[in-house]
Motif scaffolding. Structure first.
Motif, PDB file in Angstrom:
ATOM      1  N   ASP A 254      42.280  42.402  29.723  1.00 63.12           N
ATOM      2  CA  ASP A 254      43.695  42.470  29.353  1.00 63.12           C
ATOM      3  C   ASP A 254      44.480  41.245  29.818  1.00 63.12           C
ATOM      4  N   LYS A 255      43.804  40.242  30.406  1.00 68.05           N
ATOM      5  CA  LYS A 255      44.471  39.020  30.861  1.00 68.05           C
ATOM      6  C   LYS A 255      43.762  37.798  30.295  1.00 68.05           C
ATOM      7  N   ALA A 256      44.540  36.697  30.140  1.00 66.08           N
ATOM      8  CA  ALA A 256      43.979  35.453  29.601  1.00 66.08           C
ATOM      9  C   ALA A 256      44.768  34.277  30.173  1.00 66.08           C
ATOM     10  N   ASP A 257      44.245  33.073  29.961  1.00 68.90           N
ATOM     11  CA  ASP A 257      44.883  31.859  30.449  1.00 68.90           C
ATOM     12  C   ASP A 257      45.236  30.960  29.267  1.00 68.90           C
ATOM     13  N   VAL A 258      46.478  30.456  29.236  1.00 73.32           N
ATOM     14  CA  VAL A 258      46.917  29.570  28.153  1.00 73.32           C
ATOM     15  C   VAL A 258      46.286  28.207  28.365  1.00 73.32           C
ATOM     16  N   ILE A 259      45.536  27.738  27.370  1.00 71.94           N
ATOM     17  CA  ILE A 259      44.861  26.453  27.450  1.00 71.94           C
ATOM     18  C   ILE A 259      45.650  25.379  26.706  1.00 71.94           C
TER      19      ILE A 259
ATOM     20  N   ARG B 273      39.056  36.018  29.938  1.00 72.14           N
ATOM     21  CA  ARG B 273      38.409  36.220  31.238  1.00 72.14           C
ATOM     22  C   ARG B 273      37.261  37.210  31.090  1.00 72.14           C
ATOM     23  N   ASP B 274      36.142  36.909  31.729  1.00 66.32           N
ATOM     24  CA  ASP B 274      34.979  37.803  31.667  1.00 66.32           C
ATOM     25  C   ASP B 274      35.245  39.103  32.407  1.00 66.32           C
ATOM     26  N   TYR B 275      36.002  39.018  33.490  1.00 67.20           N
ATOM     27  CA  TYR B 275      36.170  40.161  34.385  1.00 67.20           C
ATOM     28  C   TYR B 275      37.449  40.955  34.122  1.00 67.20           C
TER      29      TYR B 275
END
Length: 145
Positions: free
Chosen positions: A87-92, A82-84
């Motif tokens: 410390d967080k991300a999305d599982v693709i 995430r750009d903003y």
């Protein structure tokens, strides 16, 4: 009483696993994506993962994968950063064990990454050590007893 308008309930959905056995094309990371290894599952569609760049991130499992692709601790996943929120991300995507081995062979994953080989991989190592306990007796030894 209301009429059921569908073709079945959750048991019908449970049987659908769309072409899980088929070989799929290996997907490499692009800009804004990173490889990660799942540390632990947190529930509520979230997991904690260590990215290859060394950052520990809270990952959210996207709705398309939720309850269809099962992710466990130790799995190799592709996450979208995430750009903003760093410390967080999305599982693709979740990589199958053979795909993870290919990624390591191509040099995409560092050599220090421990891949989950499954239960069978760990059992072979233990079986080798257990072979030392076996004692072979000669026929003469048996006669003395």
């Amino acid at each position: 009483m209301p009429k059921n308008k569908g073709k079945g309930g959750k048991n019908r959905k449970r049987g659908k696993n769309e072409a899980d056995d088929e070989k799929r094309e290996l997907v490499f990371k692009e800009d804004g994506q990173e490889y990660a290894q799942v540390l632990r599952m947190l529930g509520n569609g979230r997991c904690e993962a260590t990215c290859i760049d060394g950052t520990k991130r809270l990952c959210h499992i996207r709705g398309k994968m939720h309850k269809k692709v099962w992710i466990a601790a130790g799995d190799i996943i592709l996450v979208g950063l995430r750009d903003y929120q760093d410390d967080k991300a999305d599982v693709i995507l979740k990589y199958m064990p053979d795909e993870a081995r290919l990624l390591k062979a191509y040099g995409e994953l560092p050599e220090s990454t421990r891949l989950n080989e499954g239960i069978a991989g760990g059992m072979d190592e233990e079986d080798d050590g257990a072979g030392d306990d076996y004692i072979e007796f000669e026929d003469e030894d048996i006669d003395k007893i």
